[in-house]
Design a protein around this motif. Structure first.
Motif, PDB file in Angstrom:
ATOM      1  N   ASP A 234     -73.313  39.936   9.630  1.00 29.75           N
ATOM      2  CA  ASP A 234     -73.590  41.016  10.312  1.00 29.75           C
ATOM      3  C   ASP A 234     -74.511  42.295   9.556  1.00 29.75           C
ATOM      4  O   ASP A 234     -75.486  42.696   9.845  1.00 29.75           O
ATOM      5  N   ALA A 235     -74.167  42.084   8.179  1.00 28.49           N
ATOM      6  CA  ALA A 235     -74.726  42.884   7.229  1.00 28.49           C
ATOM      7  C   ALA A 235     -76.384  42.508   7.179  1.00 28.49           C
ATOM      8  O   ALA A 235     -77.104  43.597   7.239  1.00 28.49           O
ATOM      9  N   ARG A 236     -76.625  41.424   7.030  1.00 23.48           N
ATOM     10  CA  ARG A 236     -77.754  40.748   6.962  1.00 23.48           C
ATOM     11  C   ARG A 236     -78.760  41.054   8.385  1.00 23.48           C
ATOM     12  O   ARG A 236     -79.776  41.404   8.213  1.00 23.48           O
ATOM     13  N   ALA A 237     -77.988  40.898   9.441  1.00 21.61           N
ATOM     14  CA  ALA A 237     -78.680  41.237  10.761  1.00 21.61           C
ATOM     15  C   ALA A 237     -78.948  42.750  10.962  1.00 21.61           C
ATOM     16  O   ALA A 237     -80.035  43.027  11.287  1.00 21.61           O
ATOM     17  N   THR A 238     -77.902  43.520  10.321  1.00 22.91           N
ATOM     18  CA  THR A 238     -78.192  44.861  10.295  1.00 22.91           C
ATOM     19  C   THR A 238     -79.478  45.317   9.640  1.00 22.91           C
ATOM     20  O   THR A 238     -80.162  46.147   9.760  1.00 22.91           O
ATOM     21  N   ALA A 239     -79.258  44.679   8.428  1.00 20.82           N
ATOM     22  CA  ALA A 239     -80.672  44.918   7.517  1.00 20.82           C
ATOM     23  C   ALA A 239     -82.037  44.641   8.163  1.00 20.82           C
ATOM     24  O   ALA A 239     -83.003  45.146   8.150  1.00 20.82           O
ATOM     25  N   ILE A 240     -81.912  43.424   8.803  1.00 26.36           N
ATOM     26  CA  ILE A 240     -83.010  43.032   9.601  1.00 26.36           C
ATOM     27  C   ILE A 240     -83.290  43.851  10.561  1.00 26.36           C
ATOM     28  O   ILE A 240     -84.597  44.467  10.856  1.00 26.36           O
ATOM     29  N   TYR A 241     -82.399  44.277  11.599  1.00 19.28           N
ATOM     30  CA  TYR A 241     -82.669  45.089  12.494  1.00 19.28           C
ATOM     31  C   TYR A 241     -83.276  46.867  11.896  1.00 19.28           C
ATOM     32  O   TYR A 241     -84.354  47.108  12.313  1.00 19.28           O
ATOM     33  N   ALA A 242     -82.702  47.098  10.844  1.00 18.89           N
ATOM     34  CA  ALA A 242     -83.132  48.247  10.286  1.00 18.89           C
ATOM     35  C   ALA A 242     -84.395  48.487   9.759  1.00 18.89           C
ATOM     36  O   ALA A 242     -85.219  49.211   9.960  1.00 18.89           O
ATOM     37  N   ASP A 243     -84.750  47.054   9.268  1.00 20.89           N
ATOM     38  CA  ASP A 243     -86.107  46.928   8.473  1.00 20.89           C
ATOM     39  C   ASP A 243     -87.145  46.796   9.703  1.00 20.89           C
ATOM     40  O   ASP A 243     -88.238  47.488   9.609  1.00 20.89           O
ATOM     41  N   ALA A 244     -86.691  46.072  10.841  1.00 23.60           N
ATOM     42  CA  ALA A 244     -87.870  46.148  11.801  1.00 23.60           C
ATOM     43  C   ALA A 244     -87.905  47.356  12.694  1.00 23.60           C
ATOM     44  O   ALA A 244     -89.139  47.883  12.955  1.00 23.60           O
ATOM     45  N   GLY A 246     -87.352  50.204  11.509  1.00 26.61           N
ATOM     46  CA  GLY A 246     -87.643  51.267  10.586  1.00 26.61           C
ATOM     47  C   GLY A 246     -89.266  51.414  10.465  1.00 26.61           C
ATOM     48  O   GLY A 246     -90.051  52.486  10.303  1.00 26.61           O
ATOM     49  N   GLN A 247     -89.969  50.246  11.110  1.00 27.28           N
ATOM     50  CA  GLN A 247     -91.340  50.245  11.039  1.00 27.28           C
ATOM     51  C   GLN A 247     -92.035  51.033  12.026  1.00 27.28           C
ATOM     52  O   GLN A 247     -93.094  51.587  12.078  1.00 27.28           O
ATOM     53  N   PHE A 251     -90.528  52.873  18.920  1.00 31.36           N
ATOM     54  CA  PHE A 251     -90.265  51.733  19.740  1.00 31.36           C
ATOM     55  C   PHE A 251     -88.851  51.428  19.724  1.00 31.36           C
ATOM     56  O   PHE A 251     -88.366  50.915  20.719  1.00 31.36           O
ATOM     57  N   TYR A 252     -88.292  51.485  18.539  1.00 26.82           N
ATOM     58  CA  TYR A 252     -86.513  51.678  18.477  1.00 26.82           C
ATOM     59  C   TYR A 252     -85.852  52.266  19.649  1.00 26.82           C
ATOM     60  O   TYR A 252     -85.185  51.775  20.486  1.00 26.82           O
ATOM     61  N   SER A 253     -86.498  53.485  19.656  1.00 23.85           N
ATOM     62  CA  SER A 253     -85.709  54.413  20.616  1.00 23.85           C
ATOM     63  C   SER A 253     -85.935  54.000  21.962  1.00 23.85           C
ATOM     64  O   SER A 253     -85.233  54.045  22.860  1.00 23.85           O
ATOM     65  N   PHE A 254     -87.225  53.406  22.286  1.00 23.16           N
ATOM     66  CA  PHE A 254     -87.411  52.961  23.650  1.00 23.16           C
ATOM     67  C   PHE A 254     -86.510  51.795  23.927  1.00 23.16           C
ATOM     68  O   PHE A 254     -86.118  51.684  24.870  1.00 23.16           O
ATOM     69  N   THR A 255     -86.585  50.876  23.268  1.00 23.97           N
ATOM     70  CA  THR A 255     -85.861  49.665  23.309  1.00 23.97           C
ATOM     71  C   THR A 255     -84.282  49.982  23.617  1.00 23.97           C
ATOM     72  O   THR A 255     -83.555  49.339  24.557  1.00 23.97           O
TER      73      THR A 255
END
Length: 291
Positions: A234-244, A246-247, A251-255
């Motif tokens: 979960d931590a790794r997934a959260t980090a990946i999501y946050a990194d994605a 964060g770019q 787009f994150y708000s839209f999704t």
């Protein structure tokens, strides 16, 4: 028939009668004594053809082979005053024909009876000096050797026979004692069986408890490891999501809005009461989103 022929015939008959009463044979399997008016004159006749004087000498023949005397089962008492029924037999052979004839009148049945009596006396004395364990198994061979040796001395001296062997065929407890012994043995075996079952049950409970404890420990360790792995994932997934996300925050708000629309209108007929200028409809009013 002439007188001469009659005389010759009578002479031949007399000669044949004298010869038949003068000659006798001792077989290889026989022993014999030569008597003169009932008195022993030749104590040991060798096998073969022999001559005797008719009406003066007499011959008594005995079986020279190994004979068996089978004693009747007798009740003897051991050192602990325990009764035993002992069945025995002996092997003997005529050794001194003159003494055998004098002691038994040449009768094998009488010799067997005298030997049986002496065997029982010897067994009674030897059994009385031993315990049941020693008589049955511990010193049984020694007991037979002692009885054979002692009985042989007595039999040679008194009866003129050689004792080759004395053996016990069977040793039993009296019927009244056998039943009580059987009941006691049965009770002891049942007690021993109960003890073994109790020990087995105790051991089974210990094994079962150890197995249950091991299962609990294994499950706890597995749950701990699973939670650690899940947390790391979960931590790794959260980090990946946050990194994605964060770019491109927009787009994150839209999704996220799309996901919220999908969850809000999952079934037909869903109704929501919101203000038209609500933040929820931001992307529905302006596809480009706020600048």
């Amino acid at each position: 028939m002439s007188g001469r022929n009659l005389t010759l015939t009578l002479a031949a008959v007399v000669a044949l009668f004298i010869a038949s009463n003068s000659l006798f044979i001792i077989k290889e399997t026989e022993r014999g004594v030569l008597l003169r008016f009932g008195e022993v004159v030749t104590p040991s006749l060798e096998p073969g053809l022999h001559v005797k004087i008719p009406f003066v000498n007499n011959v008594r023949k005995f079986d020279g082979r190994v004979l068996t005397v089978d004693s009747q089962p007798e009740r003897f008492f051991t050192q602990e005053q325990k009764a035993l029924i002992v069945d025995s037999y002996a092997k003997f052979r005529v050794d001194d024909t003159a003494k055998f004839y004098t002691a038994t009148n040449g009768e094998e049945s009488r010799a067997a009876g005298l030997l049986a009596q002496r065997i029982n006396d010897g067994l009674r004395n030897e059994v009385a000096a031993r315990t049941i364990q020693e008589v049955v198994s511990g010193e049984r061979d020694e007991l037979m050797e002692i009885i054979t040796r002692d009985l042989d001395k007595v039999a040679r001296t008194e009866l003129g026979v050689e004792i080759i062997d004395v053996r016990v065929k069977q040793i039993d407890l009296p019927p009244d004692v056998s039943e009580s012994v059987y009941r006691r043995m049965n009770a002891e075996r049942e007690k021993e069986a109960r003890e073994h079952r109790a020990q087995g049950k105790e051991l089974a409970e210990g094994i079962r408890a150890a197995a249950d404890r091991e299962v609990t420990v294994i499950e706890a360790n597995a749950f701990r490891d699973a939670e650690l792995i899940r947390g790391e994932g979960d931590a790794r997934a959260t980090a990946i999501y946050a990194d994605a996300f964060g770019q491109d925050p927009e787009f994150y708000s839209f999704t996220r809005s799309l996901r919220a629309y999908g969850e809000a209108f999952q079934t037909q007929g869903d109704i929501m009461l919101l203000k038209p200028d609500s933040e929820f409809f931001r992307y529905l009013k302006d596809a480009g989103g706020p600048n």
